[in-house]
Write a protein that holds these residues in place. Structure first.
Motif, mmCIF file in Angstrom:
data_model
loop_
_atom_site.group_PDB
_atom_site.id
_atom_site.type_symbol
_atom_site.label_atom_id
_atom_site.label_comp_id
_atom_site.label_asym_id
_atom_site.label_seq_id
_atom_site.Cartn_x
_atom_site.Cartn_y
_atom_site.Cartn_z
ATOM 1 N N THR A 12 49.059 48.050 33.302
ATOM 2 C CA THR A 12 49.737 47.276 34.343
ATOM 3 C C THR A 12 49.941 45.854 33.845
ATOM 4 O O THR A 12 49.246 45.384 32.927
ATOM 5 N N LEU A 13 50.893 45.157 34.428
ATOM 6 C CA LEU A 13 51.182 43.771 34.068
ATOM 7 C C LEU A 13 50.661 42.869 35.181
ATOM 8 O O LEU A 13 51.049 43.017 36.346
ATOM 9 N N PRO A 14 49.780 41.930 34.855
ATOM 10 C CA PRO A 14 49.162 41.098 35.879
ATOM 11 C C PRO A 14 50.076 39.976 36.334
ATOM 12 O O PRO A 14 51.077 39.654 35.688
ATOM 13 N N ALA A 15 49.714 39.370 37.471
ATOM 14 C CA ALA A 15 50.294 38.085 37.841
ATOM 15 C C ALA A 15 49.676 37.033 36.922
ATOM 16 O O ALA A 15 48.508 37.135 36.550
ATOM 17 N N ILE A 16 50.451 36.030 36.544
ATOM 18 C CA ILE A 16 50.027 35.102 35.489
ATOM 19 C C ILE A 16 50.113 33.656 35.959
ATOM 20 O O ILE A 16 51.095 33.244 36.580
ATOM 21 N N VAL A 17 49.065 32.896 35.631
ATOM 22 C CA VAL A 17 49.094 31.438 35.738
ATOM 23 C C VAL A 17 49.097 30.911 34.308
ATOM 24 O O VAL A 17 48.146 31.133 33.553
ATOM 25 N N ASP A 18 50.163 30.226 33.932
ATOM 26 C CA ASP A 18 50.368 29.809 32.545
ATOM 27 C C ASP A 18 50.119 28.314 32.394
ATOM 28 O O ASP A 18 50.856 27.488 32.933
ATOM 29 N N ARG A 19 49.039 27.985 31.673
ATOM 30 C CA ARG A 19 48.764 26.609 31.271
ATOM 31 C C ARG A 19 48.599 26.608 29.753
ATOM 32 O O ARG A 19 47.553 26.296 29.225
ATOM 33 N N ASP A 20 49.620 27.037 29.074
ATOM 34 C CA ASP A 20 49.608 27.275 27.635
ATOM 35 C C ASP A 20 48.778 26.225 26.888
ATOM 36 O O ASP A 20 48.995 25.022 27.065
ATOM 37 N N PRO A 21 47.770 26.656 26.097
ATOM 38 C CA PRO A 21 47.446 28.026 25.715
ATOM 39 C C PRO A 21 46.486 28.755 26.648
ATOM 40 O O PRO A 21 46.044 29.856 26.320
ATOM 41 N N VAL A 22 46.150 28.144 27.782
ATOM 42 C CA VAL A 22 45.284 28.815 28.759
ATOM 43 C C VAL A 22 46.142 29.753 29.597
ATOM 44 O O VAL A 22 47.168 29.346 30.143
ATOM 45 N N LEU A 23 45.717 30.993 29.693
ATOM 46 C CA LEU A 23 46.459 31.992 30.450
ATOM 47 C C LEU A 23 45.485 32.693 31.386
ATOM 48 O O LEU A 23 44.472 33.245 30.940
ATOM 49 N N VAL A 24 45.784 32.667 32.678
ATOM 50 C CA VAL A 24 44.948 33.343 33.666
ATOM 51 C C VAL A 24 45.727 34.533 34.208
ATOM 52 O O VAL A 24 46.850 34.378 34.700
ATOM 53 N N ALA A 25 45.151 35.725 34.091
ATOM 54 C CA ALA A 25 45.811 36.947 34.538
ATOM 55 C C ALA A 25 45.067 37.506 35.738
ATOM 56 O O ALA A 25 43.839 37.596 35.732
ATOM 57 N N LEU A 77 47.079 35.424 45.079
ATOM 58 C CA LEU A 77 46.006 34.782 44.322
ATOM 59 C C LEU A 77 46.575 33.860 43.240
ATOM 60 O O LEU A 77 46.035 32.779 42.996
ATOM 61 N N ARG A 78 47.645 34.289 42.600
ATOM 62 C CA ARG A 78 48.274 33.441 41.590
ATOM 63 C C ARG A 78 48.729 32.124 42.196
ATOM 64 O O ARG A 78 48.524 31.051 41.611
ATOM 65 N N GLN A 79 49.331 32.176 43.391
ATOM 66 C CA GLN A 79 49.807 30.955 44.044
ATOM 67 C C GLN A 79 48.651 30.010 44.352
ATOM 68 O O GLN A 79 48.773 28.791 44.210
ATOM 69 N N ARG A 80 47.508 30.578 44.765
ATOM 70 C CA ARG A 80 46.340 29.732 45.042
ATOM 71 C C ARG A 80 45.849 29.060 43.760
ATOM 72 O O ARG A 80 45.536 27.865 43.742
ATOM 73 N N LEU A 81 45.785 29.830 42.684
ATOM 74 C CA LEU A 81 45.290 29.284 41.427
ATOM 75 C C LEU A 81 46.259 28.264 40.831
ATOM 76 O O LEU A 81 45.836 27.303 40.185
ATOM 77 N N GLU A 82 47.550 28.460 41.051
ATOM 78 C CA GLU A 82 48.539 27.479 40.577
ATOM 79 C C GLU A 82 48.253 26.104 41.175
ATOM 80 O O GLU A 82 48.433 25.079 40.511
ATOM 81 N N ALA A 83 47.808 26.098 42.432
ATOM 82 C CA ALA A 83 47.536 24.829 43.095
ATOM 83 C C ALA A 83 46.214 24.211 42.651
ATOM 84 O O ALA A 83 46.017 23.004 42.766
#
Length: 257
Positions: free
Chosen positions: A85-98, A112-118
């Motif tokens: 499966t492909l996760p939702a992603i928070v991209d803070r290159d090179p930090v990647l949260v899936a 959850l991705r939207q919460r972590l983006e904030a």
């Protein structure tokens, strides 16, 4: 776990994408961001394929053909047919949260991705790159791996000088390395369990487990609690309080008498 999370280096590598319309377009954008060479040729040589075909029979036939060739398949909106499966992603290159729900609820993963983006600062990636560039200095200051890991853990802990959820200046890593506090204090702390539910751990208790060098625990302590510790933390089943627990952070996990 419903699956093993992995990060794939797809730069320049072919990935088959079958289908048209918004779902296929979204997957194409994601693959291209990862540097993959996306192809719609089902006969192409590839290790991965994404099937975003609307018709059920057509999609299932394509999935079967691809699997017969040993290709791992993601079937869009068909979690039961997915090899990955492909996760939702928070991209803070090179930090990647899936964030993955194993295909159970894409909406929950997106929320959850939207919460972590904030929560995650925009400069988090820059902090990671600065730590990488300072690797030699870090090894020089803390030659022993245990001391080094504890010092880094203390700096990156909540409220630490390099707390990853806080904003930092460009010189924050240099100031940490030039400072006097090595963060490698020996400590012994105790967690008295109120239940077998890990969600009942306090925030402080959860942090202790996550940072522990070793965990002394009652033999009957539940795995759900012990699994909150670092994977490489030493686990010692005992009912006795150790006289000399060892360097770094030691945690005792037991039940109230």
């Amino acid at each position: 776990m419903t699956g093993l999370p992995v990060l794939l280096n797809l730069a320049g590598r072919p990935v088959i994408l079958l289908g048209e319309g918004p779902p296929a377009d979204a997957k194409r954008r994601l693959l291209e961001r990862a540097g993959a060479a996306v192809t719609n040729d089902e006969r192409a040589t590839a290790a991965l394929a994404i099937v975003a075909v609307e018709d059920d029979q057509e999609a299932q036939a394509a999935i079967e053909r691809l699997r017969l060739r040993g290709i791992l398949v993601n079937a869009v909106d068909r979690p039961a047919l997915c090899d990955f499966t492909l996760p939702a992603i928070v991209d803070r290159d090179p930090v990647l949260v899936a964030i993955s729900t194993g295909g159970v609820s894409a909406g929950l993963a997106a929320a959850l991705r939207q919460r972590l983006e904030a929560i995650l600062p925009a400069g988090l990636g820059e902090l990671a790159l600065t730590l990488k560039s300072a690797r030699d200095r870090i090894r020089t200051r803390w030659p022993e791996s245990g001391d080094r890991r504890r010092a880094i853990g203390a700096a990156l802990a909540s409220g630490g000088i390099l707390d990853p959820l806080a904003a930092h200046g460009a010189d924050s890593v240099a100031r940490w390395l030039d400072g006097d506090d090595d963060g490698a204090k020996d400590r012994l702390v105790r967690i008295m369990l109120r239940s077998d539910d890990p969600d009942e751990l306090t925030l402080r208790e959860a942090r202790w487990l996550a940072q522990a060098d070793r965990v002394f625990h009652a033999p009957e302590a539940p795995l759900a609690i012990l699994d909150r510790a670092r994977a490489d933390a030493e686990r010692i089943a005992t009912n006795d309080v150790p006289a000399s627990p060892g360097p770094g952070l030691s945690v005792i996990v037991g039940y109230a008498a």
